[in-house]
Every structure is written in structure tokens, then in C-alpha cells.
Write an enzyme that holds these catalytic residues in place. Structure first.
Site: not given
Length: 380
Positions: A214, A249, A271, A304, A306
Site C-alpha cells: 500500500h 487512502h 485492502d 483508517l 483497511g
């Protein structure tokens, strides 16, 4: 579920970022594509507006009200794969995040059993922790984060014998030589939840580091005098990286920047957590209350936890906001993740000899069916 011997595509994206071909018949036998040819009409074959190589999600924690950490069993992997298919995903790496001690061994055993049983869509395993940086835990329980020990290394080396294993670690927190040893054993080592410097990432890459987990999230950032993990990964000409294109994200400008700097190396991940294709509006994650607000999963502090997004939505988002074409976005969901797993000769293209794994959609990019190794699963 059935096994058709032909699929008709009004637009076929064969892979690699190439623009689509019109009116193509895909012939399938024994779980493989045997031929792709032009055809005037579908005849009695299932027909779809858009057919693309089956999506691969290399970072998915849960779906369909099942979280892999809560239920590390082969049955759970099947349920998660089933939930992922709602968003067009053909193959997954069930992802087990940081947990106490050697709980991750349950995940290894579960995926091994799922692979032995040929559970549709289960491709291998992603272990995201516990070998991370305590400076960048994200939602992971900081008290369970630790460096790899000899018994951990051996356990992961043995897991590779079952199938592909992607291991997310903080390189700067491991002993010298660990990455080289894991890479030699065939483990796909990614940097994540890491405060490493760019020099440390370059050194890890020299040892066999394959990519980053990520991108931009839970890692040291690009600054004027220190590129950090994010800058080092973009600067590298070889490292792969997954990215979460959910609008929460990562800023769209950073996503577009990464896509521009990393052609052929940046791929999409969800994710996703158990709320994807499920009914739950919240859950407890190792003592932290996680709630779903709209399409955003957070703990009580707003951090956050996931994501609540499927792969086809990430594809749409990339095409809309990421500065790439639809063909390139589809490649980021299929061919590039396949290459990161060294499976580019099996998955990520619609071509004779490749596994018959396809994502079938209408012109609005709504998923209608997913084929997994020749078996077709229709949606709705």
C-alpha cells in the site's frame, strides 16, 4: 457455476495495457484458454460487453462478513474469494495481518489446505506482519509487532512450498541477511509499515526486496532531503507496489504521480475488510472498534482500518482520477500483480495457453461474471 467452452467478448482487453479488440471468441478447455479468434456473433456462447484478464487482489483481509484473522481456515479463504468475485476479482492472496506470537502459522496452514483442496480463487498467502516497524503500526496492534526470529524465517520458507507467499516486513527492523535468505527461498518480500530511509530500501532491494505494500500508507514519505520508502520505491526501476485507489487512502494526485513514475510496476489492491460484500457495519479488530461510515472504515480516532472497496471500483477510479486509460487500469488489476508474483506466464492475459481466468463486465463496468480457471461464476 458451470464451465462453458466459449466466451464471446464484444470488447476484449487481452492484457498488457493494449486497447481492446472487437468481437472476439475465447475458447476454453481444461481451465486454459485454447484460442482467441474473431467472430461475427456469439451464437450460443455467453456474451459480455467487456472481457478482461481476471483481476488479482494481493491484499484482501476479508469479505462477505469473514475476516481472515478471525477465522484462519480454508473455508474462510473460500468465502473471502467468493466475496471478492462480486468486484470482479478472480484470484486472491488472503491477507493475515499482525497477530500475537506465531498466530500467523494458522494462516499458512489454512491457505495450504485451501490450495490442496483447489478452493476457487485462492492463489497463495499474504502475511502483513507482525514483522513491521513499531513506528508505523497503522491499525496493527503495536504490542504484537516484532522482528523476525529464526523460527519465523523457517516457517515462511516452508510456506513457499505450498504456493506463492507475499511477506510484508519493515526491512530496517530485520537482521542483516534476512531478506536475502527469504528471497533465495522464493518468498516475495515487500516493504510496508516501515520507517526505512531510501538508502535502507536500496540496500534491501539489492538483497532481493520485490516491492512495497500500500504505497504511501504507513511508510516514510518523500521529502526534500530524504526520499523515504515512498520516494525510493518510485525512484527504483524494478520495485513493484500495490496502491489503494479508494479515494480515502491516497490523494488522487499522488496516485497519478505514482502511476506516471511506475508504469508496469504499480498495481491495484483493495485492502478490503469483512464488510466488503457483507452485511456487517462494524467489527472489533484486536480490541479496536471499527465502524463503516459510507465507504470508509475507521477506528474511534478516525484512523483508517483497511478499506471498503472492491477491485472494479478501484479500476474505475484509476481510469477516472489516476491519469491512465481503462486498458492500463485493467492491466493494473491483472497483469502487473501477476508479474509481481512471477506468474506473468499464467495470469494477466487472455491468450492461448494462459489460465482461463476472466473478468466479464457490461459497458458501465459493472461485473456480470468472473471465470476462475475455466469455472464461471455469475453475479446477481
Amino acid at each position: 457455476m458451470n464451465t462453458p467452452d466459449r466466451i464471446f467478448a464484444r470488447r476484449l482487453f487481452v492484457g498488457g495495457g493494449a486497447e481492446p479488440l472487437s468481437n472476439q471468441m475465447i475458447e476454453v478447455e481444461g481451465g486454459r484458454v485454447t484460442a482467441v479468434r474473431g467472430a461475427d456473433a456469439p451464437g450460443d456462447a455467453p456474451a459480455f460487453d467487456i472481457v478482461a484478464p481476471g483481476f488479482l487482489d494481493l491484499q484482501i483481509n476479508g469479505a462477505a462478513d469473514v475476516q481472515f484473522n478471525f477465522d484462519p481456515t480454508p473455508e474462510a479463504t473460500g468465502k473471502i474469494a467468493e466475496g471478492a468475485r462480486v468486484g470482479g476479482t478472480a484470484h486472491i492472496l488472503p491477507t493475515f495481518i499482525t497477530a500475537p506470537g506465531q498466530d500467523y502459522r494458522q494462516a499458512i496452514a489454512a491457505v495450504g489446505d485451501a490450495l490442496a483442496a483447489k478452493v476457487p480463487g485462492v492463489l497463495g498467502l499474504h502475511l502483513e506482519g507482525p514483522f513491521l516497524s513499531p513506528e508505523r503500526p497503522g491499525i496493527h496492534p503495536a504490542e504484537a509487532i516484532r522482528p523476525m526470529a529464526e523460527e519465523d524465517i523457517k516457517a515462511v520458507e516452508d510456506a513457499v512450498k505450498l504456493g506463492p507467499v507475499l511477506l510484508t516486513i519493515a526491512p530496517e527492523c530485520q537482521d542483516a541477511g534476512v531478506i536475502a535468505r527469504l528471497a533465495k527461498a522464493g518468498v516475495l518480500v515487500f516493504a510496508g509499515h516501515s520507517a526505512a530511509t531510501a538508502d535502507q530500501i536500496e540496500a534491501a532491494e539489492a538483497e532481493g526486496l520485490q516491492g512495497a505494500t500500500h504505497l504511501f500508507n504507513a511508510m516514510s514519505q518523500l521529502t526534500g532531503r530524504e526520499p523515504g520508502v515512498a520516494g525510493a520505491v518510485m525512484f527504483s526501476g524494478k520495485l513493484f507496489a500495490g496502491i489503494i485507489a479508494d479515494g480515502h487512502h491516497v490523494d488522487w494526485r499522488n496516485i497519478a504521480l505514482a502511476a506516471r513514475e511506475m508504469p508496469g510496476r504499480l498495481f491495484l489492491v483493495t485492502d478490503a475488510m469483512l464488510t466488503l460484500a457483507g452485511t456487517a457495519q462494524g467489527f472489533d479488530l484486536l480490541g479496536k472498534a471499527i465502524t463503516l461510515q459510507g465507504d470508509r472504515l475507521t477506528d474511534v480516532t478516525g484512523r483508517l482500518a483497511g478499506a471498503h472497496v472492491d477491485m472494479v471500483t478501484c479500476v474505475r477510479n484509476m481510469a477516472a482520477h489516476g491519469g491512465v486509460t481503462l486498458a492500463q487500469a485493467l492491466h493494473m488489476a491483472s497483469g502487473i500483480p501477476a508479474a509481481s508474483l512471477r506468474l506473468q506466464d499464467e495470469l494477466g492475459r487472455v491468450e492461448a495457453g494462459f489460465r482461463a481466468s476472466l473478468t466479464c463486465m457490461d459497458d458501465a463496468l459493472e461485473v456480470q461474471a468472473v471465470m476462475v480457471d475455466g469455472e464461471i461464476f455469475t453475479q446477481g
